[in-house]
Design an enzyme around this catalytic site. Sequence first.
Site, short mmCIF file in Angstrom:
data_model
loop_
_atom_site.label_atom_id
_atom_site.label_comp_id
_atom_site.label_asym_id
_atom_site.label_seq_id
_atom_site.Cartn_x
_atom_site.Cartn_y
_atom_site.Cartn_z
N ASN A 115 -20.61 -37.28 -52.96
CA ASN A 115 -20.58 -38.58 -52.29
C ASN A 115 -19.13 -38.99 -52.04
O ASN A 115 -18.20 -38.27 -52.38
CB ASN A 115 -21.33 -39.63 -53.12
CG ASN A 115 -20.72 -39.79 -54.50
OD1 ASN A 115 -19.59 -40.22 -54.65
ND2 ASN A 115 -21.47 -39.40 -55.53
N LYS A 128 -24.35 -17.15 -51.39
CA LYS A 128 -24.45 -18.12 -50.30
C LYS A 128 -25.81 -18.00 -49.60
O LYS A 128 -26.25 -16.89 -49.30
CB LYS A 128 -23.31 -17.87 -49.29
CG LYS A 128 -23.27 -18.93 -48.21
CD LYS A 128 -22.16 -18.66 -47.21
CE LYS A 128 -22.21 -19.69 -46.10
NZ LYS A 128 -21.35 -19.33 -44.97
N ASP A 175 -28.80 -39.51 -66.90
CA ASP A 175 -28.07 -40.76 -66.70
C ASP A 175 -27.06 -40.89 -67.85
O ASP A 175 -27.43 -41.13 -69.00
CB ASP A 175 -29.03 -41.95 -66.68
CG ASP A 175 -28.32 -43.23 -66.26
OD1 ASP A 175 -27.20 -43.49 -66.78
OD2 ASP A 175 -28.87 -43.96 -65.42
N ILE A 176 -25.80 -40.71 -67.53
CA ILE A 176 -24.75 -40.65 -68.56
C ILE A 176 -24.62 -42.00 -69.26
O ILE A 176 -24.60 -42.09 -70.49
CB ILE A 176 -23.41 -40.22 -67.93
CG1 ILE A 176 -23.57 -38.84 -67.28
CG2 ILE A 176 -22.30 -40.21 -68.97
CD1 ILE A 176 -22.44 -38.44 -66.35
N LYS A 195 -30.11 -50.64 -67.85
CA LYS A 195 -29.23 -49.71 -68.57
C LYS A 195 -29.02 -50.13 -70.03
O LYS A 195 -28.48 -49.37 -70.82
CB LYS A 195 -27.87 -49.62 -67.89
CG LYS A 195 -27.94 -49.22 -66.42
CD LYS A 195 -27.68 -47.75 -66.22
CE LYS A 195 -27.86 -47.39 -64.76
NZ LYS A 195 -27.64 -45.99 -64.49
N ASP A 232 -27.38 -38.73 -58.43
CA ASP A 232 -28.63 -38.95 -59.15
C ASP A 232 -29.48 -37.68 -59.18
O ASP A 232 -30.28 -37.49 -60.09
CB ASP A 232 -29.43 -40.08 -58.48
CG ASP A 232 -28.77 -41.44 -58.76
OD1 ASP A 232 -28.16 -41.59 -59.83
OD2 ASP A 232 -28.85 -42.33 -57.88
N PHE A 264 -21.09 -49.81 -63.83
CA PHE A 264 -20.76 -50.25 -62.47
C PHE A 264 -22.01 -50.13 -61.61
O PHE A 264 -22.88 -49.31 -61.87
CB PHE A 264 -19.64 -49.38 -61.88
CG PHE A 264 -18.29 -49.98 -62.06
CD1 PHE A 264 -17.71 -50.05 -63.32
CD2 PHE A 264 -17.59 -50.51 -60.98
CE1 PHE A 264 -16.47 -50.62 -63.50
CE2 PHE A 264 -16.34 -51.08 -61.14
CZ PHE A 264 -15.78 -51.15 -62.41
N1 CTP Z 1 -24.48 -43.61 -63.99
C1 CTP Z 1 -24.36 -42.60 -64.90
N2 CTP Z 1 -25.08 -41.47 -64.76
C2 CTP Z 1 -25.94 -41.32 -63.75
C3 CTP Z 1 -26.07 -42.34 -62.80
C4 CTP Z 1 -25.32 -43.47 -62.95
O1 CTP Z 1 -23.55 -42.75 -65.83
N3 CTP Z 1 -26.63 -40.21 -63.63
C5 CTP Z 1 -23.72 -44.85 -64.17
C6 CTP Z 1 -22.63 -45.08 -63.15
O2 CTP Z 1 -21.40 -44.55 -63.58
C7 CTP Z 1 -22.60 -46.59 -63.05
C8 CTP Z 1 -24.05 -46.94 -63.23
O3 CTP Z 1 -24.61 -45.92 -64.01
O4 CTP Z 1 -21.90 -47.17 -64.12
C9 CTP Z 1 -24.74 -47.04 -61.90
O5 CTP Z 1 -26.10 -47.08 -62.12
P1 CTP Z 1 -27.17 -46.44 -61.12
O6 CTP Z 1 -28.49 -46.98 -61.50
O7 CTP Z 1 -27.07 -44.98 -61.05
O8 CTP Z 1 -26.62 -47.00 -59.83
P2 CTP Z 1 -27.00 -46.49 -58.46
O9 CTP Z 1 -26.76 -45.04 -58.27
O10 CTP Z 1 -26.34 -47.42 -57.55
O11 CTP Z 1 -28.57 -46.69 -58.63
P3 CTP Z 1 -29.66 -47.12 -57.60
O12 CTP Z 1 -29.86 -45.87 -56.81
O13 CTP Z 1 -30.80 -47.49 -58.45
O14 CTP Z 1 -29.07 -48.26 -56.87
#
Ligand code: CTP
Length: 408
Positions: free
Chosen positions: A213, A292, A311-312, A350, A282, A332
């Site tokens: 991204n 490849k 999800d970290i 979270k 995600d 964030f």
């Molecule tokens: N985060 C994480 N590990 C993931 C996804 C997100 O640590 N696999 C953390 C990001 O660093 C940030 C927060 O979770 O602090 C964002 O949450 P998330 O729900 O993933 O946000 P979005 O991707 O914006 O989710 P959504 O698609 O539900 O809007």
Amino acid sequence: MNDLQGKRLVLGLTGGIACYKAAELCRALVKEGAAVQVVMTEAAAQFITPVTMQALSGQPVYTSQWDGREANNMAHINLSREADAIVVAPCSADFIAKLALGRADELLSLMCLARPIGRVPLLLAPAMNREMWAHPATRRNLAQVAQDGATVLGVGSGDQACGETGDGRMLEAAELLEDITAFLQPKPLRGQRVVVTAGPTFEAMDPIRGITNHSSGKMGFAIARAAREAGAQVTLVAGPVHLSTPRGVQRVDVTSARQMLQATLAAVPEADVFVATAAVADWRPASEAGEKIKKDGSGQAPVLAFTENPDILQTVAQGERARSGALFCVGFAAESHDLLAHARAKRARKGIPLLAGNIGPLTFGQDDNQLLLVDEHGEQELPRAPKLQLARMLIAEIARRLPGNLPA
Ligand code: CTP
């Protein structure tokens, strides 16, 4: 806003070829808003002229304790009383030896000795040949001046003017500027350990391609820098980004979400604060092709299956350390709309005490940003500002929420 606005610095130069870097440092300090008074030893004036330093600092340079410009003829007292800090760059081996002995036979050493020791910090940027740097006398003198309250900044390593290679070069002007700026920041996180995730992750589909991204990592790097400036020991777990590591920050480079999770889990057991700024993918391709993926000529695109990444933030927030209150977790949220509602929901989902929301398209890759902080008491806006300034505000907000710190 400039980082050193309103600060008054004495920049002392002693004899060494690194004096040429002091010119650049002087310019950088002035550009950041500091009022810089240059003081040079006789030896320094062999390497660079007071005229150059006067032009760069915009103020006449002092080179002698007998300077008649001061009405009371006490430049050493007047200049040191007015300073927020004295920075000696370059600081020669000889000057360090003088400081260690408390000698005061010319203006700069006299000023260092005469400064109010509890109020005017002394920062030294050593510069010398590698053998001089390694000499037991220099080691002894450095330990002594540090014990006497001076802050000894690091040295660089590499090719030296004498043709030798090793430790002892003066830090570059940009590095010194970062160290001086950090030194002058408030220290609400002194002694704390902070872990920050930053940047995107890259999820490979084959050895050539993958999904990622637009996260630049700038906000996370700014937070790591601000945490370090605030006195914390910082580990920065960085996805693939093109940013240099903030000084004094320990960086762990990772590529995928799973690697980021591993590196984070290795760092948080010791941490007091965890800030998850990374834009973690995600989803990742369910399988990574060993070679490849080629077009097969049929005109059919390959069908990719995806699987969800860990999800970290949630993993860390559900851990024992966070649940016991020993680890303060900050998340964030990058949203495209309905920031407040999404930020509130995300904080609850979270299970974290503080969440910083922002509008993704308005921040990715930019140098400034604005944040909406959401905690159990409600919301608070941090108005649009450069990311480093915003990071400092966020760090201050985190610091005052830590156990033991009363709410302001
Ligand atoms: N985060 C994480 N590990 C993931 C996804 C997100 O640590 N696999 C953390 C990001 O660093 C940030 C927060 O979770 O602090 C964002 O949450 P998330 O729900 O993933 O946000 P979005 O991707 O914006 O989710 P959504 O698609 O539900 O809007």
